[in-house]
Design a protein around this motif. Structure first.
Motif, PDB file in Angstrom:
ATOM      1  N   PRO A 100       0.828  -1.212   0.000  1.00 42.53           N
ATOM      2  CA  PRO A 100       0.000   0.000   0.000  1.00 42.53           C
ATOM      3  C   PRO A 100       0.864   1.264   0.000  1.00 42.53           C
ATOM      4  O   PRO A 100       1.244   1.769   1.055  1.00 42.53           O
ATOM      5  CB  PRO A 100      -0.812  -0.130   1.287  1.00 42.53           C
ATOM      6  CG  PRO A 100       0.051  -0.957   2.187  1.00 42.53           C
ATOM      7  CD  PRO A 100       0.851  -1.865   1.293  1.00 42.53           C
ATOM      8  N   GLN A 101       1.200   1.725  -1.160  1.00 48.75           N
ATOM      9  CA  GLN A 101       2.002   2.936  -1.296  1.00 48.75           C
ATOM     10  C   GLN A 101       1.636   3.623  -2.596  1.00 48.75           C
ATOM     11  O   GLN A 101       0.937   3.069  -3.420  1.00 48.75           O
ATOM     12  CB  GLN A 101       3.495   2.612  -1.259  1.00 48.75           C
ATOM     13  CG  GLN A 101       3.966   1.746  -2.427  1.00 48.75           C
ATOM     14  CD  GLN A 101       5.417   1.344  -2.290  1.00 48.75           C
ATOM     15  OE1 GLN A 101       5.815   0.866  -1.237  1.00 48.75           O
ATOM     16  NE2 GLN A 101       6.188   1.532  -3.335  1.00 48.75           N
ATOM     17  N   PRO A 150       3.470   5.424  -5.886  1.00 43.68           N
ATOM     18  CA  PRO A 150       2.580   4.620  -6.717  1.00 43.68           C
ATOM     19  C   PRO A 150       2.509   3.185  -6.191  1.00 43.68           C
ATOM     20  O   PRO A 150       3.406   2.739  -5.475  1.00 43.68           O
ATOM     21  CB  PRO A 150       3.245   4.672  -8.095  1.00 43.68           C
ATOM     22  CG  PRO A 150       4.686   4.909  -7.814  1.00 43.68           C
ATOM     23  CD  PRO A 150       4.744   5.723  -6.554  1.00 43.68           C
ATOM     24  N   PRO A 151       1.445   2.465  -6.566  1.00 38.39           N
ATOM     25  CA  PRO A 151       1.274   1.097  -6.076  1.00 38.39           C
ATOM     26  C   PRO A 151       2.454   0.203  -6.475  1.00 38.39           C
ATOM     27  O   PRO A 151       3.033   0.378  -7.539  1.00 38.39           O
ATOM     28  CB  PRO A 151      -0.002   0.616  -6.766  1.00 38.39           C
ATOM     29  CG  PRO A 151      -0.658   1.819  -7.293  1.00 38.39           C
ATOM     30  CD  PRO A 151       0.377   2.873  -7.458  1.00 38.39           C
ATOM     31  N   LYS A 152       2.785  -0.713  -5.609  1.00 39.32           N
ATOM     32  CA  LYS A 152       3.879  -1.652  -5.866  1.00 39.32           C
ATOM     33  C   LYS A 152       3.337  -3.063  -5.669  1.00 39.32           C
ATOM     34  O   LYS A 152       2.730  -3.360  -4.638  1.00 39.32           O
ATOM     35  CB  LYS A 152       5.035  -1.386  -4.907  1.00 39.32           C
ATOM     36  CG  LYS A 152       6.202  -2.321  -5.073  1.00 39.32           C
ATOM     37  CD  LYS A 152       7.296  -1.975  -4.073  1.00 39.32           C
ATOM     38  CE  LYS A 152       8.395  -2.995  -4.091  1.00 39.32           C
ATOM     39  NZ  LYS A 152       9.412  -2.721  -3.068  1.00 39.32           N
ATOM     40  N   VAL A 153       3.540  -3.915  -6.684  1.00 43.88           N
ATOM     41  CA  VAL A 153       3.095  -5.312  -6.623  1.00 43.88           C
ATOM     42  C   VAL A 153       4.273  -6.194  -6.997  1.00 43.88           C
ATOM     43  O   VAL A 153       4.977  -5.924  -7.969  1.00 43.88           O
ATOM     44  CB  VAL A 153       1.911  -5.571  -7.591  1.00 43.88           C
ATOM     45  CG1 VAL A 153       1.502  -7.038  -7.554  1.00 43.88           C
ATOM     46  CG2 VAL A 153       0.726  -4.687  -7.231  1.00 43.88           C
ATOM     47  N   GLU A 154       4.499  -7.223  -6.200  1.00 46.08           N
ATOM     48  CA  GLU A 154       5.578  -8.168  -6.466  1.00 46.08           C
ATOM     49  C   GLU A 154       5.006  -9.573  -6.607  1.00 46.08           C
ATOM     50  O   GLU A 154       4.029  -9.929  -5.957  1.00 46.08           O
ATOM     51  CB  GLU A 154       6.608  -8.150  -5.334  1.00 46.08           C
ATOM     52  CG  GLU A 154       7.361  -6.852  -5.234  1.00 46.08           C
ATOM     53  CD  GLU A 154       8.389  -6.847  -4.122  1.00 46.08           C
ATOM     54  OE1 GLU A 154       9.280  -6.003  -4.174  1.00 46.08           O
ATOM     55  OE2 GLU A 154       8.289  -7.692  -3.187  1.00 46.08           O
ATOM     56  N   TYR A 155       5.642 -10.356  -7.465  1.00 43.29           N
ATOM     57  CA  TYR A 155       5.234 -11.730  -7.711  1.00 43.29           C
ATOM     58  C   TYR A 155       6.377 -12.670  -7.359  1.00 43.29           C
ATOM     59  O   TYR A 155       7.551 -12.362  -7.598  1.00 43.29           O
ATOM     60  CB  TYR A 155       4.860 -11.927  -9.187  1.00 43.29           C
ATOM     61  CG  TYR A 155       3.672 -11.104  -9.604  1.00 43.29           C
ATOM     62  CD1 TYR A 155       2.379 -11.590  -9.441  1.00 43.29           C
ATOM     63  CD2 TYR A 155       3.825  -9.836 -10.147  1.00 43.29           C
ATOM     64  CE1 TYR A 155       1.277 -10.831  -9.808  1.00 43.29           C
ATOM     65  CE2 TYR A 155       2.730  -9.066 -10.518  1.00 43.29           C
ATOM     66  CZ  TYR A 155       1.465  -9.578 -10.345  1.00 43.29           C
ATOM     67  OH  TYR A 155       0.385  -8.815 -10.696  1.00 43.29           O
ATOM     68  N   SER A 156       6.020 -13.813  -6.799  1.00 37.56           N
ATOM     69  CA  SER A 156       7.004 -14.842  -6.483  1.00 37.56           C
ATOM     70  C   SER A 156       6.323 -16.197  -6.578  1.00 37.56           C
ATOM     71  O   SER A 156       5.094 -16.286  -6.588  1.00 37.56           O
ATOM     72  CB  SER A 156       7.574 -14.629  -5.073  1.00 37.56           C
ATOM     73  OG  SER A 156       6.536 -14.680  -4.117  1.00 37.56           O
TER      74      SER A 156
END
Length: 118
Positions: free
Chosen positions: A78-79, A81-87
């Motif tokens: 939740p920031q 700009p939005p940050k999304v990570e995949y693993s």
């Protein structure tokens, strides 16, 4: 245990083989798994750059399917700009021996003219 993973008279989709194909099948899922296994955690645009030929829409669809199948973990921060990570999830990591076996088979069976020299 049967001698074949697709016994006669049984629909392919109703077998373990069919289920595995539904999880890893398609043009990009194994490629996505490869990059995630190499890099541990990646953002959407990093994956897009590594794969190159995939469209934003297709990558988005593949990742959503893989998250729904429990193969990939999507972590949203939740920031702005939005940050999304995949693993890869534990379930996704459990498929890596399968991909490694495919790699080994390819190395053994690839025509000599196609081999990359170290």
């Amino acid at each position: 245990m049967s001698d074949t993973c697709v016994p006669s008279g049984v629909r392919l989709n109703d077998t373990g083989f069919g289920y595995t194909l539904s999880i890893v099948g398609g043009k990009y899922k194994m490629i996505i798994m490869y990059w995630l296994s190499e890099n541990k955690v990646m953002r959407f645009n990093e994956l897009k750059r590594c794969i190159g030929s995939i469209t934003f829409k297709t990558l988005s669809i593949m990742l959503k399917e893989m998250v729904a199948d429990g193969i990939v973990i999507r972590e949203e921060f939740p920031q702005v700009p939005p940050k999304v990570e995949y693993s890869l999830s534990e379930r996704g990591l459990s498929l890596m021996p399968l991909l490694n076996m495919m790699c080994e088979w390819g190395e053994k069976n690839m025509a000599p003219k196609n081999r990359v020299q170290p």
